[in-house]
Design a protein around this motif. Structure first.
Motif, PDB file in Angstrom:
ATOM      1  N   LYS A  47       0.813  -1.221   0.000  1.00 54.42           N
ATOM      2  CA  LYS A  47       0.000   0.000   0.000  1.00 54.42           C
ATOM      3  C   LYS A  47       0.846   1.271   0.000  1.00 54.42           C
ATOM      4  CE  LYS A  47      -0.629  -0.017   5.048  1.00 54.42           C
ATOM      5  NZ  LYS A  47      -1.632  -0.122   6.124  1.00 54.42           N
ATOM      6  N   SER A  48       2.093   1.193   0.455  1.00 47.77           N
ATOM      7  CA  SER A  48       2.929   2.388   0.479  1.00 47.77           C
ATOM      8  C   SER A  48       3.486   2.731  -0.897  1.00 47.77           C
ATOM      9  CB  SER A  48       4.086   2.203   1.468  1.00 47.77           C
ATOM     10  OG  SER A  48       4.977   1.212   1.013  1.00 47.77           O
ATOM     11  N   ARG A  49       3.345   1.812  -1.866  1.00 50.45           N
ATOM     12  CA  ARG A  49       3.908   2.030  -3.204  1.00 50.45           C
ATOM     13  C   ARG A  49       2.856   2.120  -4.303  1.00 50.45           C
ATOM     14  NH1 ARG A  49       9.441   1.028  -3.202  1.00 50.45           N
ATOM     15  NH2 ARG A  49      10.232   0.124  -1.276  1.00 50.45           N
ATOM     16  N   ILE A  50       1.618   1.785  -3.998  1.00 51.85           N
ATOM     17  CA  ILE A  50       0.564   1.779  -5.015  1.00 51.85           C
ATOM     18  C   ILE A  50      -0.147   3.127  -5.038  1.00 51.85           C
ATOM     19  CG2 ILE A  50      -1.601   0.728  -5.762  1.00 51.85           C
ATOM     20  CD1 ILE A  50       0.817  -1.055  -6.140  1.00 51.85           C
ATOM     21  N   VAL A  51      -0.299   3.698  -6.219  1.00 51.26           N
ATOM     22  CA  VAL A  51      -1.041   4.951  -6.403  1.00 51.26           C
ATOM     23  C   VAL A  51      -2.318   4.618  -7.167  1.00 51.26           C
ATOM     24  CG1 VAL A  51      -1.006   7.272  -7.370  1.00 51.26           C
ATOM     25  CG2 VAL A  51       1.100   6.280  -6.437  1.00 51.26           C
ATOM     26  N   TYR A  52      -3.455   4.761  -6.503  1.00 53.51           N
ATOM     27  CA  TYR A  52      -4.730   4.376  -7.116  1.00 53.51           C
ATOM     28  C   TYR A  52      -5.064   5.313  -8.279  1.00 53.51           C
ATOM     29  CZ  TYR A  52      -9.664   3.281  -7.722  1.00 53.51           C
ATOM     30  OH  TYR A  52     -10.871   2.918  -8.258  1.00 53.51           O
ATOM     31  N   GLY A  53      -5.407   4.697  -9.411  1.00 47.52           N
ATOM     32  CA  GLY A  53      -5.811   5.459 -10.590  1.00 47.52           C
ATOM     33  C   GLY A  53      -4.666   5.861 -11.496  1.00 47.52           C
ATOM     34  N   LEU A  54      -3.418   5.559 -11.101  1.00 50.32           N
ATOM     35  CA  LEU A  54      -2.279   6.010 -11.908  1.00 50.32           C
ATOM     36  C   LEU A  54      -2.249   5.336 -13.271  1.00 50.32           C
ATOM     37  CD1 LEU A  54       0.221   7.760 -12.118  1.00 50.32           C
ATOM     38  CD2 LEU A  54       1.536   5.956 -10.989  1.00 50.32           C
ATOM     39  N   ASP A  55      -2.695   4.085 -13.346  1.00 47.86           N
ATOM     40  CA  ASP A  55      -2.685   3.393 -14.638  1.00 47.86           C
ATOM     41  C   ASP A  55      -3.539   4.120 -15.663  1.00 47.86           C
ATOM     42  OD1 ASP A  55      -4.864   2.484 -12.873  1.00 47.86           O
ATOM     43  OD2 ASP A  55      -5.432   1.182 -14.542  1.00 47.86           O
ATOM     44  N   ARG A  56      -4.636   4.740 -15.221  1.00 49.70           N
ATOM     45  CA  ARG A  56      -5.523   5.472 -16.129  1.00 49.70           C
ATOM     46  C   ARG A  56      -5.132   6.951 -16.241  1.00 49.70           C
ATOM     47  NH1 ARG A  56      -9.726   2.937 -17.793  1.00 49.70           N
ATOM     48  NH2 ARG A  56     -10.787   4.888 -18.281  1.00 49.70           N
ATOM     49  N   ALA A  57      -4.425   7.465 -15.243  1.00 47.04           N
ATOM     50  CA  ALA A  57      -4.143   8.903 -15.204  1.00 47.04           C
ATOM     51  C   ALA A  57      -2.771   9.278 -15.741  1.00 47.04           C
ATOM     52  CB  ALA A  57      -4.264   9.408 -13.760  1.00 47.04           C
ATOM     53  N   LYS A  58      -1.841   8.317 -15.828  1.00 48.33           N
ATOM     54  CA  LYS A  58      -0.446   8.678 -16.059  1.00 48.33           C
ATOM     55  C   LYS A  58      -0.222   9.385 -17.394  1.00 48.33           C
ATOM     56  CE  LYS A  58       0.774   3.997 -17.659  1.00 48.33           C
ATOM     57  NZ  LYS A  58       1.586   2.788 -17.370  1.00 48.33           N
ATOM     58  N   ARG A  59      -0.987   9.002 -18.406  1.00 45.62           N
ATOM     59  CA  ARG A  59      -0.791   9.643 -19.710  1.00 45.62           C
ATOM     60  C   ARG A  59      -1.154  11.123 -19.646  1.00 45.62           C
ATOM     61  NH1 ARG A  59      -3.605   6.264 -24.032  1.00 45.62           N
ATOM     62  NH2 ARG A  59      -2.233   4.742 -23.068  1.00 45.62           N
ATOM     63  N   LYS A  60      -2.273  11.424 -18.993  1.00 44.68           N
ATOM     64  CA  LYS A  60      -2.705  12.822 -18.859  1.00 44.68           C
ATOM     65  C   LYS A  60      -1.776  13.579 -17.920  1.00 44.68           C
ATOM     66  CE  LYS A  60      -5.744  15.895 -20.133  1.00 44.68           C
ATOM     67  NZ  LYS A  60      -5.928  16.241 -21.562  1.00 44.68           N
ATOM     68  N   ILE A  61      -1.333  12.916 -16.850  1.00 45.55           N
ATOM     69  CA  ILE A  61      -0.395  13.556 -15.931  1.00 45.55           C
ATOM     70  C   ILE A  61       0.882  13.924 -16.669  1.00 45.55           C
ATOM     71  CG2 ILE A  61       1.072  13.166 -13.916  1.00 45.55           C
ATOM     72  CD1 ILE A  61      -1.165  11.433 -12.758  1.00 45.55           C
ATOM     73  N   ASN A  62       1.386  13.003 -17.464  1.00 44.01           N
ATOM     74  CA  ASN A  62       2.612  13.255 -18.217  1.00 44.01           C
ATOM     75  C   ASN A  62       2.418  14.377 -19.229  1.00 44.01           C
ATOM     76  OD1 ASN A  62       5.405  12.362 -18.869  1.00 44.01           O
ATOM     77  ND2 ASN A  62       4.499  11.957 -20.872  1.00 44.01           N
ATOM     78  N   GLU A  63       1.249  14.444 -19.813  1.00 45.00           N
ATOM     79  CA  GLU A  63       0.952  15.496 -20.790  1.00 45.00           C
ATOM     80  C   GLU A  63       0.921  16.865 -20.119  1.00 45.00           C
ATOM     81  OE1 GLU A  63      -3.012  16.973 -23.179  1.00 45.00           O
ATOM     82  OE2 GLU A  63      -2.649  14.810 -23.056  1.00 45.00           O
ATOM     83  N   LEU A  64       0.270  16.949 -18.946  1.00 46.10           N
ATOM     84  CA  LEU A  64       0.125  18.222 -18.235  1.00 46.10           C
ATOM     85  C   LEU A  64       1.277  18.484 -17.278  1.00 46.10           C
ATOM     86  CD1 LEU A  64      -3.684  17.990 -17.317  1.00 46.10           C
ATOM     87  CD2 LEU A  64      -2.653  19.168 -19.268  1.00 46.10           C
ATOM     88  N   ARG A  65       2.050  17.421 -16.969  1.00 48.58           N
ATOM     89  CA  ARG A  65       3.120  17.465 -15.970  1.00 48.58           C
ATOM     90  C   ARG A  65       2.587  17.874 -14.601  1.00 48.58           C
ATOM     91  NH1 ARG A  65       6.519  14.126 -17.076  1.00 48.58           N
ATOM     92  NH2 ARG A  65       7.872  15.038 -15.465  1.00 48.58           N
TER      93      ARG A  65
END
Length: 642
Positions: free
Chosen positions: A240-258
Motif C-alpha cells: 500500500k505504500s507504493r501503489i497509487v490508485y488510478g495512476l494506470d488510467r491517469a499517467k498519460r494525462k499527468i505526463n501530458e500536463l506534468r
C-alpha cells in the motif's frame, strides 16, 4: 525475467512502427514519412514524424525519438521487458518462460497471484450485474457513477456468502495458495479459509502498469464494529505504500500536463475522472508516502493537493506538502469548503465548480501560513518565529536551489519580513546537521552543506558527442556497409572518438552489428547506454539527410553524397579538435611557468602545434582517396601498413 535476443529481434521485426504508433496517434502520410500531433507534448501544428523505412520516429517539437519499442516504453510508461511483452502479445508471438533464475519459485507464485486477482476482479464485476450485487449497484448509482465509469474502473460487488470467491476461484483452476498469495482469503487458526471481502462494494486497485494487485471494499450497511473499508493486506503483490490508485488510467494525462491532482480516496478519484479531471490519483489505504510521490515524479513536476476540508484532511495535507517538497515537486493546494470533499463537489455542484476551485489553488506557503493562523499559532512573536522557521525548513528541503530565493521572497512578503534576513536564516538552516531519527521527529530532510552551491540543473550541459563524431556514427548506422568501411578502410575504433559518449556508442554499435547484423534498433534500446545517449542515437538516425524531391521539378540531377568525403572531413576535424585542445591547455599555463627553460619548451611546443594545425587544415583540400591525410590523422593506419 530475461527475454532471449532472438525473440526481441522477432518482436521488433513484427512490429510495424506505423501500425504501432497509429493505434494511439492519428498519422497522415506525407511523402515517405507519416506526420501527426506529438503524443508527448501539447501542440497544434503536427511535428511528430514517423519513418517506416527505418522504423523510427522523431518529434521536431519536443525532441522525442526512437523506434517501436521506445514508443511503447515512453507512451505507456513501462520498462523494456514489459514493452516487449506488449508488442509480442500484439503480434501473436509467444515468449518462452525462463525460470532457471527462480530457485525459490517466487516468480511462479506471483504469476499465480496476478491471475487469481484478475479473475476475482472479473468475478466481482459480474456479481454487480446480478441480484446479489443490487445493494452495491445502488451505492454506486447514488455516487453518480455511470455504467461506463463502472466498467472503466472495474468496480464490483463481493457476495455476502463466506466462500463465494473461494468456490469461484477453485472452479477456475486456482489453488488455495494462489488465493492466500493474492490476499483474497483469511486463514483461521484451524487452517480453514473464508473470503476476505463479503457483502461490500469493491474498488479494484491496479498498479501503474494496469495489473490488478488488490481491492478496497466498502461496507454497504451500518454494522457495529465493522470498518468502513477493508483493504487487501500487505503481501506478495500489494504494497500500500507504493501503489497509487488510478495512476494506470491517469499517467498519460499527468505526463501530458506534468501535473497530478492528489485526492484522499478511491471514490474521489472515480468522481474526478468522470468529471473530466483525468490526471487525478490517490494513495491506497494509507497516508501519502515518499514511495508513492517518487513514482508520481516520473510523470509530474507539480502536484495539486485536494484533500478533505476536515481537520484530519488538513493534517494529511501538511504531511503531504513536506514530502512532496523534499522530492522536488512544485506544490499547489486547493482549500475546499467546510464539510465537503471532491466527490461531493463533483456530484452536487458539477465539474465547473471543481474547475473553479482548481483554478484558485494557492501555493503551499499561503496554505500553511493560513493554517497556522487558523490554529492560533500566529498570535504572538514567539509562535510567529516558530512558524517562519518551519516554513524555512520546508524551503530548505527543496532540492532545486534555484527555487529557494523565489520561495523566500514569497515568505518575506507574507510575513512582512526583510528578504535578506530570511536568506541568511535559510543559509543557517542549510548548513545545520541533518536531524536524526532520535533527535527530531520531523519528516522533512534538511540538506547539509557548508556553502551555497550552483544548482545542478542550470549548469551547462556538455553535448554527448562532437559534430564530427555524430557524422561517423551516422555513417555507421545509416550507410550500407558503413560500419565495415569505417573500421577496415579508415581504421576507426572507439579510441578514434574524443568524447566518452561517442566511444560508448561506437562500442555498442560494433557489438550490436556482430550479434544482430543490424545495429540501429538494438542500440536504440541498449540499456548499457544512458537515456541521453540512446536519444542521441535516435536523433542521428532520423536526421539522415535526403535530397528534396522538389529538385525534380527543375530536371536537376543531384549527385549522390560522397561518403568518403564526409569521413575525411570528420576524421580531420577530430584531429584538429585534439590539436586545438592541446594548444588551449598549453596557452593557459605558459604565463605561470617561472622556469625560463621550461617556459621555452612550452612555447616551442605551442609553435609546433600551430604549424601542425595549419598542416592538418590543408588535408581538407586533398582528395578523399589521397592516403596522406589518412596516415596522418589515424596512427593505426600507419602501423597497419608498416
Amino acid at each position: 525475467m530475461r527475454i532471449p535476443d532472438h525473440i526481441i529481434d522477432e518482436v521488433r521485426a513484427a512490429s510495424d512502427i506505423v501500425d504501432v504508433i497509429g493505434e494511439h496517434v492519428r498519422l497522415k502520410k506525407m511523402g515517405r514519412n507519416y506526420l501527426g500531433l506529438c503524443p508527448f507534448h501539447n501542440e497544434k501544428t503536427p511535428s511528430f514524424n514517423v519513418n517506416p523505412e527505418r522504423g523510427i520516429y522523431k518529434c521536431f517539437g519536443c525532441g522525442k525519438a526512437g523506434n517501436a519499442i521506445t514508443f511503447v516504453t515512453e507512451y505507456q510508461h513501462v520498462g523494456f521487458v514489459d514493452a516487449i511483452k506488449i508488442l509480442a502479445a500484439r503480434a501473436g508471438i509467444v515468449i518462452p518462460e525462463e525460470r532457471q533464475d527462480d530457485p525459490t519459485g517466487i516468480h511462479g507464485r506471483k504469476d499465480g497471484a496476478f491471475a487469481a486477482l484478475r479473475t476475482a476482479a472479473e468475478f466481482y464485476a459480474q456479481v454487480l450485474t446480478n441480484p446479489a450485487g443490487a445493494t452495491a449497484k445502488d451505492y454506486f448509482a447514488k455516487r453518480g457513477f455511470t455504467a461506463k465509469t463502472i466498467t472503466d474502473f472495474t468496480l464490483g460487488a463481493a457476495p455476502s456468502a463466506w466462500d463465494a470467491t473461494i468456490l469461484h476461484l477453485r472452479g477456475s483452476g486456482f489453488t488455495d495458495e494462489h488465493m492466500v498469495d493474492a490476499g483474497l482469503v483469511v486463514v483461521r487458526e484451524d487452517g480453514r479459509m473464508y473470503d476476505r471481502f463479503r457483502g461490500r462494494a469493491v474498488f479494484t486497485i491496479r498498479d501503474d502498469q494496469g495489473r490488478v494487485v488488490g481491492f478496497s471494499a466498502r461496507i454497504l450497511a451500518d454494522a457495529e464494529g465493522q470498518p468502513k473499508y477493508i483493504n487487501s493486506p500487505q503481501g506478495l503483490l500489494f504494497d500500500k505504500s507504493r501503489i497509487v490508485y488510478g495512476l494506470d488510467r491517469a499517467k498519460r494525462k499527468i505526463n501530458e500536463l506534468r501535473t497530478a491532482i492528489i485526492v484522499e480516496g478511491q471514490a474521489d478519484v472515480v468522481s474526478m475522472h468522470q468529471g473530466g479531471f483525468i490526471n487525478t490519483v490517490a494513495s491506497s489505504g494509507t497516508s501519502l508516502t515518499r514511495e508513492q510521490l517518487q513514482l508520481l515524479h516520473r510523470y509530474a513536476d507539480t502536484v495539486t493537493l485536494l484533500f478533505d476540508a476536515d481537520n484530519a484532511g488538513q493534517q494529511a495535507m501538511t504531511r503531504a506538502i513536506e514530502l512532496a517538497l523534499s522530492i522536488g515537486f512544485d506544490v499547489r493546494v486547493v482549500v475546499l469548503p467546510a464539510g465537503s470533499d471532491p466527490d461531493s463537489i463533483i456530484r452536487d455542484q458539477g465539474a465547473d465548480s471543481m474547475q473553479a476551485l482548481l483554478d484558485g489553488a494557492v501555493s503551499f506557503l499561503e496554505f500553511q501560513a493560513e493554517r497556522f493562523r487558523d490554529l492560533g499559532l500566529l498570535d504572538d512573536p514567539a509562535n510567529q518565529a516558530k512558524a517562519v522557521r518551519t516554513l524555512l525548513q520546508w524551503i530548505a528541503s527543496v532540492p532545486d536551489r534555484l527555487r529557494h530565493p523565489f520561495l523566500v521572497r514569497e515568505l518575506a512578503e507574507r510575513f512582512r519580513l526583510q528578504e535578506n534576513f530570511l536568506l541568511r536564516e535559510l543559509a543557517t538552516v542549510l548548513s545545520a546537521p541533518k536531524p536524526t531519527a532520535s533527535s527530531s521527529r520531523s519528516a522533512t530532510p534538511v540538506p547539509q552543506t557548508t556553502e551555497p552551491q550552483q544548482p545542478a540543473d542550470i549548469l551547462p550541459t556538455a553535448p554527448v558527442m562532437l559534430t564530427s563524431e555524430r557524422e561517423l556514427i551516422r555513417i555507421a548506422l545509416t550507410v550500407d556497409h558503413g560500419l565495415a568501411m569505417l573500421m577496415h578502410k579508415y581504421h576507426v575504433t572507439d579510441e578514434t572518438f574524443w568524447s566518452e559518449g561517442g566511444r560508448r556508442i561506437f562500442q555498442r554499435i560494433v557489438i550490436a552489428e556482430d550479434e544482430h547484423h543490424d545495429a540501429l534498433h538494438p542500440v536504440l534500446n541498449d540499456e548499457e547506454l544512458s537515456p541521453t545517449e540512446r536519444q542521441e542515437v535516435a536523433d542521428i538516425a532520423y536526421s539522415t539527410v535526403k535530397v528534396s524531391a522538389q529538385w525534380e521539378r527543375f530536371n536537376v540531377d543531384m549527385p549522390p553524397q560522397e561518403v568518403s568525403l564526409l569521413v575525411r572531413d570528420a576524421l580531420v576535424n577530430l584531429h584538429l579538435h585534439r590539436i586545438q585542445h592541446d594548444l588551449a591547455s598549453l596557452m593557459r599555463v605558459v604565463d605561470d611557468v617561472g622556469d625560463v627553460d621550461a617556459r621555452d619548451r612550452i612555447v616551442y611546443r605551442i609553435n609546433d602545434l600551430v604549424i601542425k594545425r595549419e598542416t592538418v587544415r590543408n588535408y581538407l583540400k586533398l582528395s578523399p582517396d589521397d592516403p596522406t591525410w589518412l596516415h596522418a590523422v589515424t596512427p593505426s593506419a600507419s602501423s597497419s601498413s608498416a
